[in-house]
Enzyme design. Structure first.
Site, PDB file in Angstrom:
ATOM      1  N   HIS A 179      32.576 -36.836  47.690  1.00 46.81           N
ATOM      2  CA  HIS A 179      33.941 -36.524  48.105  1.00 46.81           C
ATOM      3  C   HIS A 179      34.621 -35.400  47.337  1.00 46.81           C
ATOM      4  O   HIS A 179      35.743 -35.032  47.661  1.00 46.81           O
ATOM      5  CB  HIS A 179      34.796 -37.790  48.032  1.00 46.81           C
ATOM      6  CG  HIS A 179      34.833 -38.432  46.681  1.00 46.81           C
ATOM      7  ND1 HIS A 179      35.680 -39.484  46.390  1.00 46.81           N
ATOM      8  CD2 HIS A 179      34.135 -38.186  45.529  1.00 46.81           C
ATOM      9  CE1 HIS A 179      35.501 -39.860  45.133  1.00 46.81           C
ATOM     10  NE2 HIS A 179      34.575 -39.086  44.597  1.00 46.81           N
ATOM     11  N   HIS A 180      33.975 -34.860  46.299  1.00 50.61           N
ATOM     12  CA  HIS A 180      34.595 -33.760  45.554  1.00 50.61           C
ATOM     13  C   HIS A 180      34.259 -32.387  46.131  1.00 50.61           C
ATOM     14  O   HIS A 180      34.914 -31.397  45.794  1.00 50.61           O
ATOM     15  CB  HIS A 180      34.180 -33.800  44.083  1.00 50.61           C
ATOM     16  CG  HIS A 180      34.644 -35.017  43.362  1.00 50.61           C
ATOM     17  ND1 HIS A 180      35.944 -35.459  43.397  1.00 50.61           N
ATOM     18  CD2 HIS A 180      33.962 -35.916  42.584  1.00 50.61           C
ATOM     19  CE1 HIS A 180      36.060 -36.556  42.673  1.00 50.61           C
ATOM     20  NE2 HIS A 180      34.869 -36.864  42.183  1.00 50.61           N
ATOM     21  N   ALA A 181      33.256 -32.293  46.971  1.00 50.59           N
ATOM     22  CA  ALA A 181      32.927 -31.010  47.601  1.00 50.59           C
ATOM     23  C   ALA A 181      34.014 -30.672  48.612  1.00 50.59           C
ATOM     24  O   ALA A 181      34.311 -31.457  49.509  1.00 50.59           O
ATOM     25  CB  ALA A 181      31.566 -31.086  48.280  1.00 50.59           C
ATOM     26  N   GLN A 187      39.664 -39.543  42.717  1.00 56.58           N
ATOM     27  CA  GLN A 187      40.287 -39.184  43.993  1.00 56.58           C
ATOM     28  C   GLN A 187      39.314 -38.417  44.894  1.00 56.58           C
ATOM     29  O   GLN A 187      38.537 -37.571  44.425  1.00 56.58           O
ATOM     30  CB  GLN A 187      41.534 -38.326  43.776  1.00 56.58           C
ATOM     31  CG  GLN A 187      42.368 -38.208  45.054  1.00 56.58           C
ATOM     32  CD  GLN A 187      43.146 -36.913  45.166  1.00 56.58           C
ATOM     33  OE1 GLN A 187      42.760 -35.887  44.613  1.00 56.58           O
ATOM     34  NE2 GLN A 187      44.253 -36.958  45.894  1.00 56.58           N
ATOM     35  N   ASP A 202      39.305 -35.732  46.508  1.00 52.96           N
ATOM     36  CA  ASP A 202      40.063 -34.489  46.647  1.00 52.96           C
ATOM     37  C   ASP A 202      39.446 -33.519  47.646  1.00 52.96           C
ATOM     38  O   ASP A 202      40.156 -32.867  48.406  1.00 52.96           O
ATOM     39  CB  ASP A 202      40.250 -33.809  45.286  1.00 52.96           C
ATOM     40  CG  ASP A 202      38.929 -33.496  44.596  1.00 52.96           C
ATOM     41  OD1 ASP A 202      37.955 -34.283  44.739  1.00 52.96           O
ATOM     42  OD2 ASP A 202      38.860 -32.486  43.876  1.00 52.96           O
TER      43      ASP A 202
END
Length: 298
Positions: free
Chosen positions: A116-118, A157, A159
């Protein structure tokens, strides 16, 4: 209790010795699931066009041809080798396959994923391609769904997912995470819940019970993509929350039970989980997978 499980042997790829990302946990998860009553499905690699739908095409090309700049690889946190690039494409294909299977049966899980950070411009935080976003964008393009909700309960998070779908009304993003954890600069999800350090089972589960039904009722998704990271655990190396094994199990049960009670299918990804003992981390993931499968079967 039969459930659809997506896995590929190349979900595990070599990293430098002693690296903090527990790559071996994916193989350990599958060993622990031996004997579980699941239907195993093997994904194909996501084509470049799927990746380019959510990421900068120049970034995608650099990952695939091995020319990614060293500073971007440092931001990701490990060398982006050919094996890592292949793994990342397979995980994206796996989350899309799990979503497709969930739409047919009500529940499915990818034995990796949750990267989920990509974000739109590239990778970060051990995430090369955002499989959640790739799968969501592809399902929308195919007309398989008209609205989605991404439920992200990793300790960090989501993000990148929030940034990719900012301004996209068909995709709602929900992130419930440790306020003081990575990333320092948070994105803006459809709904963010920032938790103080040390939040434990009772408070966490009460907040989730308030938040999740309201989000589902407000957005009426055709599918929930669930990032089921186990790094909110009290003993996680990179977490700042204080959930127990039982708290994580109840969390995962609650997510699937809440969604299925409203007729919403769930496709889950494993998400984060960090520690020196890979088997302990894998056991946390497996408890969650089995709790979700049991909830879906009720």
């Amino acid at each position: 209790m039969t459930f659809a499980l997506v896995h590929h042997s190349d979900y595990t790829a070599p990293l430098p010795p002693g690296h903090s990302f527990p790559m071996d946990k994916y193989g350990a998860v599958m060993r622990l699931l031996e004997g579980a009553n699941c239907d195993l499905h093997v994904p194909e690699s996501a084509p470049p066009a799927w990746l380019e739908a959510v990421h900068d095409p120049d970034y995608v090309a650099a990952v695939l041809d091995g020319s990614l700049a060293p500073e971007i690889q440092r931001r990701i946190g490990f060398p982006v080798t050919d094996r890592i690039a292949r793994r990342s494409r397979l995980v994206c294909g796996g989350t899309h396959l799990a979503a497709t299977l969930a739409l047919a049966s009500g529940f499915a899980v990818n034995s990796a994923g949750g990267s989920h950070h990509a974000g739109p411009g590239g990778g970060a935080g051990y995430c090369v391609f955002n499989d959640l976003a790739v799968a969501a964008a592809r399902l929308l393009a195919e007309g398989a769904v008209h609205r989605l909700l991404v439920v992200d309960l990793d300790v960090h998070q989501g993000d990148g997912t929030a940034a990719i779908f900012a301004g996209e009304p068909r995709v709602a993003t929900f992130s419930m995470h440790a306020a003081k954890n990575f990333p320092v600069r948070k994105a803006v999800s459809t709904r963010d819940v920032d938790l103080p350090d040390g939040t434990g089972d009772v408070e966490y589960l009460c907040i989730l019970a308030d938040e999740l039904p309201a989000l589902i009722d407000a957005h009426r998704p055709d599918l929930v993509l669930y990032q089921a990271g186990v790094d909110p655990h009290a003993d996680d190396r990179l977490g700042r929350l204080a959930l127990s094994d039982e708290g994580l199990r109840l969390r995962d049960d609650h997510v699937v039970t809440t969604c299925r009670a409203r007729g919403v299918p769930v496709a889950a990804t494993l998400g984060g989980g960090y520690g020196r003992d890979v088997r302990v981390i894998a056991e946390r993931h497996v408890r969650g997978v089995l709790a979700m499968a049991e909830a879906a079967a009720r």
